[in-house]
Write a protein that holds these residues in place. Structure first.
Motif, PDB file in Angstrom:
ATOM      1  N   GLN A 207      -2.546  -6.614  -7.285  1.00  0.00           N
ATOM      2  CA  GLN A 207      -3.258  -6.319  -6.380  1.00  0.00           C
ATOM      3  C   GLN A 207      -4.460  -5.709  -6.859  1.00  0.00           C
ATOM      4  O   GLN A 207      -4.682  -5.484  -7.751  1.00  0.00           O
ATOM      5  CB  GLN A 207      -3.177  -5.085  -5.383  1.00  0.00           C
ATOM      6  CG  GLN A 207      -1.978  -5.843  -4.173  1.00  0.00           C
ATOM      7  CD  GLN A 207      -1.417  -4.157  -3.376  1.00  0.00           C
ATOM      8  OE1 GLN A 207      -1.992  -3.564  -3.773  1.00  0.00           O
ATOM      9  NE2 GLN A 207      -1.060  -4.703  -2.710  1.00  0.00           N
TER      10      GLN A 207
ATOM     11  N   ARG B  43      -3.260  -2.326  -1.703  1.00  0.00           N
ATOM     12  CA  ARG B  43      -3.382  -2.322  -0.013  1.00  0.00           C
ATOM     13  C   ARG B  43      -1.683  -3.139   0.350  1.00  0.00           C
ATOM     14  O   ARG B  43      -1.165  -3.970  -0.709  1.00  0.00           O
ATOM     15  CB  ARG B  43      -4.354  -4.353  -0.067  1.00  0.00           C
ATOM     16  CG  ARG B  43      -4.099  -4.562   1.581  1.00  0.00           C
ATOM     17  CD  ARG B  43      -4.968  -5.540   1.394  1.00  0.00           C
ATOM     18  NE  ARG B  43      -4.642  -6.514   2.701  1.00  0.00           N
ATOM     19  CZ  ARG B  43      -3.708  -7.343   3.296  1.00  0.00           C
ATOM     20  NH1 ARG B  43      -2.752  -7.559   2.236  1.00  0.00           N
ATOM     21  NH2 ARG B  43      -4.692  -7.840   4.654  1.00  0.00           N
ATOM     22  N   VAL B  44      -1.986  -1.748   1.682  1.00  0.00           N
ATOM     23  CA  VAL B  44      -0.450  -2.455   2.314  1.00  0.00           C
ATOM     24  C   VAL B  44      -0.870  -2.742   3.896  1.00  0.00           C
ATOM     25  O   VAL B  44      -1.228  -1.627   4.332  1.00  0.00           O
ATOM     26  CB  VAL B  44       0.638  -1.142   2.009  1.00  0.00           C
ATOM     27  CG1 VAL B  44       1.742  -1.411   3.039  1.00  0.00           C
ATOM     28  CG2 VAL B  44       0.827  -1.215   0.438  1.00  0.00           C
TER      29      VAL B  44
ATOM     30  N   MET C  64       0.748  -2.986   7.396  1.00  0.00           N
ATOM     31  CA  MET C  64       1.873  -2.329   8.317  1.00  0.00           C
ATOM     32  C   MET C  64       2.171  -2.344   9.333  1.00  0.00           C
ATOM     33  O   MET C  64       1.287  -2.865  10.043  1.00  0.00           O
ATOM     34  CB  MET C  64       2.306  -0.356   8.040  1.00  0.00           C
ATOM     35  CG  MET C  64       1.377   0.281   6.713  1.00  0.00           C
ATOM     36  SD  MET C  64       1.201   1.681   6.733  1.00  0.00           S
ATOM     37  CE  MET C  64       3.015   2.746   7.112  1.00  0.00           C
TER      38      MET C  64
ATOM     39  N   ARG D 178      -5.551   0.791   2.750  1.00  0.00           N
ATOM     40  CA  ARG D 178      -5.993   0.133   1.067  1.00  0.00           C
ATOM     41  C   ARG D 178      -7.072   1.953   0.759  1.00  0.00           C
ATOM     42  O   ARG D 178      -7.670   2.761   1.448  1.00  0.00           O
ATOM     43  CB  ARG D 178      -6.748  -0.844   1.450  1.00  0.00           C
ATOM     44  CG  ARG D 178      -8.579  -0.652   2.374  1.00  0.00           C
ATOM     45  CD  ARG D 178      -8.739  -1.746   2.393  1.00  0.00           C
ATOM     46  NE  ARG D 178      -8.463  -3.537   2.557  1.00  0.00           N
ATOM     47  CZ  ARG D 178      -8.152  -3.462   3.887  1.00  0.00           C
ATOM     48  NH1 ARG D 178      -8.709  -3.080   5.018  1.00  0.00           N
ATOM     49  NH2 ARG D 178      -7.495  -4.729   4.071  1.00  0.00           N
TER      50      ARG D 178
ATOM     51  N   ILE E  70      -0.149  -2.461  -6.315  1.00  0.00           N
ATOM     52  CA  ILE E  70       0.880  -2.843  -6.764  1.00  0.00           C
ATOM     53  C   ILE E  70       0.962  -4.981  -7.202  1.00  0.00           C
ATOM     54  O   ILE E  70       0.266  -4.944  -6.656  1.00  0.00           O
ATOM     55  CB  ILE E  70       0.856  -3.263  -5.064  1.00  0.00           C
ATOM     56  CG1 ILE E  70       1.307  -1.915  -5.047  1.00  0.00           C
ATOM     57  CG2 ILE E  70       3.236  -3.774  -5.413  1.00  0.00           C
ATOM     58  CD1 ILE E  70       1.582  -1.506  -3.182  1.00  0.00           C
TER      59      ILE E  70
ATOM     60  N   GLU F 178       1.165 -11.949   5.541  1.00  0.00           N
ATOM     61  CA  GLU F 178       1.448 -11.279   4.851  1.00  0.00           C
ATOM     62  C   GLU F 178       2.763 -11.169   3.628  1.00  0.00           C
ATOM     63  O   GLU F 178       3.104 -11.944   3.937  1.00  0.00           O
ATOM     64  CB  GLU F 178       1.416 -10.064   5.010  1.00  0.00           C
ATOM     65  CG  GLU F 178      -0.043  -9.253   6.128  1.00  0.00           C
ATOM     66  CD  GLU F 178      -0.898  -8.734   5.220  1.00  0.00           C
ATOM     67  OE1 GLU F 178      -1.008  -9.040   4.133  1.00  0.00           O
ATOM     68  OE2 GLU F 178      -2.302  -9.098   6.276  1.00  0.00           O
TER      69      GLU F 178
ATOM     70  N   MET G 217       3.331  -9.136   1.605  1.00  0.00           N
ATOM     71  CA  MET G 217       4.052  -7.735   1.657  1.00  0.00           C
ATOM     72  C   MET G 217       3.874  -7.063   2.609  1.00  0.00           C
ATOM     73  O   MET G 217       2.253  -6.768   2.896  1.00  0.00           O
ATOM     74  CB  MET G 217       3.884  -6.862  -0.075  1.00  0.00           C
ATOM     75  CG  MET G 217       4.865  -5.813   0.079  1.00  0.00           C
ATOM     76  SD  MET G 217       3.642  -4.610  -1.534  1.00  0.00           S
ATOM     77  CE  MET G 217       2.276  -4.345  -1.160  1.00  0.00           C
ATOM     78  N   THR G 218       4.466  -6.324   3.242  1.00  0.00           N
ATOM     79  CA  THR G 218       4.400  -5.416   4.686  1.00  0.00           C
ATOM     80  C   THR G 218       5.203  -4.524   5.001  1.00  0.00           C
ATOM     81  O   THR G 218       6.731  -4.225   4.123  1.00  0.00           O
ATOM     82  CB  THR G 218       4.188  -6.529   5.680  1.00  0.00           C
ATOM     83  OG1 THR G 218       4.189  -7.533   5.744  1.00  0.00           O
ATOM     84  CG2 THR G 218       4.124  -5.535   6.955  1.00  0.00           C
ATOM     85  N   ALA G 219       4.841  -3.492   4.883  1.00  0.00           N
ATOM     86  CA  ALA G 219       6.394  -1.941   4.923  1.00  0.00           C
ATOM     87  C   ALA G 219       5.911  -1.611   6.806  1.00  0.00           C
ATOM     88  O   ALA G 219       5.947  -2.029   7.133  1.00  0.00           O
ATOM     89  CB  ALA G 219       4.892  -0.878   4.338  1.00  0.00           C
TER      90      ALA G 219
ATOM     91  N   TRP H 127      10.834  -2.528   4.302  1.00  0.00           N
ATOM     92  CA  TRP H 127       9.860  -3.509   3.194  1.00  0.00           C
ATOM     93  C   TRP H 127      10.075  -4.590   3.660  1.00  0.00           C
ATOM     94  O   TRP H 127      11.246  -5.404   2.740  1.00  0.00           O
ATOM     95  CB  TRP H 127       9.384  -3.107   1.795  1.00  0.00           C
ATOM     96  CG  TRP H 127       9.047  -2.050   1.479  1.00  0.00           C
ATOM     97  CD1 TRP H 127       9.797  -0.460   1.476  1.00  0.00           C
ATOM     98  CD2 TRP H 127       7.222  -1.586   1.022  1.00  0.00           C
ATOM     99  NE1 TRP H 127       9.243   0.592   0.929  1.00  0.00           N
ATOM    100  CE2 TRP H 127       7.518   0.123   1.627  1.00  0.00           C
ATOM    101  CE3 TRP H 127       6.351  -2.509   1.300  1.00  0.00           C
ATOM    102  CZ2 TRP H 127       6.322   0.435   0.408  1.00  0.00           C
ATOM    103  CZ3 TRP H 127       4.937  -1.800   0.563  1.00  0.00           C
ATOM    104  CH2 TRP H 127       5.182   0.062   0.524  1.00  0.00           C
TER     105      TRP H 127
END
Length: 457
Positions: A82, A86-87, A89, A100, A205, A313, A315-317, A325
């Motif tokens: 990245q 930035r995640v 959710m 972020r 990340i 996306e 990646m997502t939490a 995840w």
């Protein structure tokens, strides 16, 4: 035996980094690996026309040793970093949001993360900022911190339960493969300070965009061989014992008609998981028995291929869901039609023994609550990979159990993320352990080189 011969037992990241560093120092190196590949727990396999990873691995920009290894192997471009932490959710019944980091100096760069975290109230965000500053003041090398759990410390600070669940717990489970109550405060501090608090970019990340086998196995074999190391696959070490002139390693290739063969070296580095190291070394190193006190922690990965794209996306939490995840691994696995997602579950004690059908019944509906397009998608493939002993349990008190690189047997060294690196059981910890073991070998053998005599450890 030459006076600078080194045998490395184990071809995971720790063993590979050890072997490369020993070759850099000019020592002859033989790397033994019982399996048919290098990379240890970080590997891929074919499922149909896809190359998929057994588990989802990510890294942080602060992983300097691991990224250095990837550079040495010529594959660092196989990781997408990245440009800024930035995640995305998701939460059942709510619109997704994104947290972020900002561009201010640390730790002020985390203010946008807290301000944008919709699961926390303004008051809880202020409290989380205070806790972050308190973490930054702690020393991860303080042995006292290893006797306390991260959860205990948070409770002592009266941290709101929502903060623990939606912020600290979310991060620590992913980083340490342990719930806050089971996690050493010292290791939690290491993660948060190095990865998040002490620098602006350390927590950005990175996600491999190639299968792990293409990052670790083949490149490691090529570079080791090119640099003059001997790599012996399908070669299992049965025992290690001191001799008058060095160390003897008994090996079994399964192909020797006359039974196990014997190899000699001036130094031996055992770079296998702690359970295997205990079995191998307890006859010559009785204290190896205490390494079994390092409990194992499981990781489960749920793999699902859909007939269409269900999320944009990478990646997502997830919060308030059995899902932790979600990673889009379509491009890495070579999937061109539809979408291939992996749900990564750390500290997965309650799922590791569940049948695939049971996990399907849990995670497909749960994923549909988080990603509405899943409800209209057809499942083309569903399978589960389990790692019952993915890491050691990063519990309070582990510092006293984890051994240093150098043992009391002359010429015998240890490597592996479970050894005393000060880091949790991560990609970075594994490579750092190999570097430390190689440094210890070099310290011993360089002295013997200067003496101009055969090594007698």
């Amino acid at each position: 035996m030459t006076r600078d011969g080194v045998i490395v037992i184990g071809g995971g990241l720790a063993g590979v980094s050890t072997a490369l560093r020993c070759r850099d120092a000019g020592f002859s190196v033989t790397l033994l690996e019982a399996r048919s590949r290098l990379g240890g727990a970080t590997y891929s396999f074919l499922r149909g026309d896809r190359e998929v990873d057994t588990g989802q691995h990510v890294l942080l920009r602060c992983y300097s040793a691991y990224t250095g290894l990837l550079s040495r192997l010529g594959v660092l471009e196989g990781v997408d970093f990245q440009s800024r932490f930035r995640v995305p959710m998701v939460r059942p019944g709510q619109r997704p949001w994104v947290v972020r980091r900002g561009g201010l100096p640390a730790p002020a760069h985390l203010l946008p993360v807290l301000l944008g975290h919709r699961a926390l109230t303004p008051r809880q965000r202020v409290r989380a900022a205070s806790t972050a500053l308190a973490l930054q003041r702690l020393d991860p090398d303080d042995p006292v911190l290893d006797r306390v759990s991260f959860g205990q410390w948070l409770r002592a600070r009266a941290e709101p339960e929502e903060n623990v669940r939606a912020l600290w717990g979310l991060l620590i489970v992913a980083a340490l493969n342990a719930e806050p109550e089971d996690a050493s405060l010292a290791l939690a501090v290491r993660v948060f300070r190095t990865g998040v608090l002490d620098g602006v970019r350390g927590g950005d990340i990175g996600v491999p965009r190639r299968p792990l086998g293409q990052l670790h196995d083949l490149p490691a074999r090529e570079v080791l061989t090119r640099d003059g190391a001997e790599v012996r696959l399908r070669t299992k070490a049965l025992s290690v014992r001191p001799t008058e002139t060095g160390l003897n390693v008994e090996v079994d290739t399964g192909r020797d008609r006359d039974g196990p063969a014997e190899l000699e070296a001036a130094a031996v580095v055992v770079a296998v998981p702690h359970t295997a190291a205990t079995r191998l070394l307890e006859p010559v190193l009785p204290e190896a028995g205490q390494w079994s006190d390092l409990s194992a922690a499981p990781i489960v990965n749920v793999h699902i291929q859909f007939d269409r794209v269900v999320t944009e996306e990478p990646m997502t939490a997830a919060l308030d869901s059995p899902v932790q995840w979600i990673f889009d691994r379509s491009a890495a696995a070579g999937v061109r039609d539809g979408q291939y997602l992996v749900i990564s579950l750390s500290a997965a004690h309650s799922f590791v023994t569940a049948r695939s059908r049971e996990l399907r019944d849990v995670f497909l509906p749960a994923l549909g609550e988080l990603l509405p397009r899943v409800r209209q998608a057809e499942v083309l493939d569903f399978f589960v990979t389990r790692e019952p002993a993915a890491t050691f349990l990063a519990a309070p008190g582990t510092r006293e159990i984890r051994p240093p690189a150098r043992t009391r047997v002359p010429g015998l060294f240890l490597a592996g993320a479970w050894t005393a690196t000060g880091w949790p059981d991560t990609l970075e910890g594994a490579v750092r352990s190999g570097d430390r073991a190689a440094e210890a070998v070099e310290l011993l053998l360089s002295v013997d080189r200067r003496s101009g005599v055969e090594v007698t450890p």
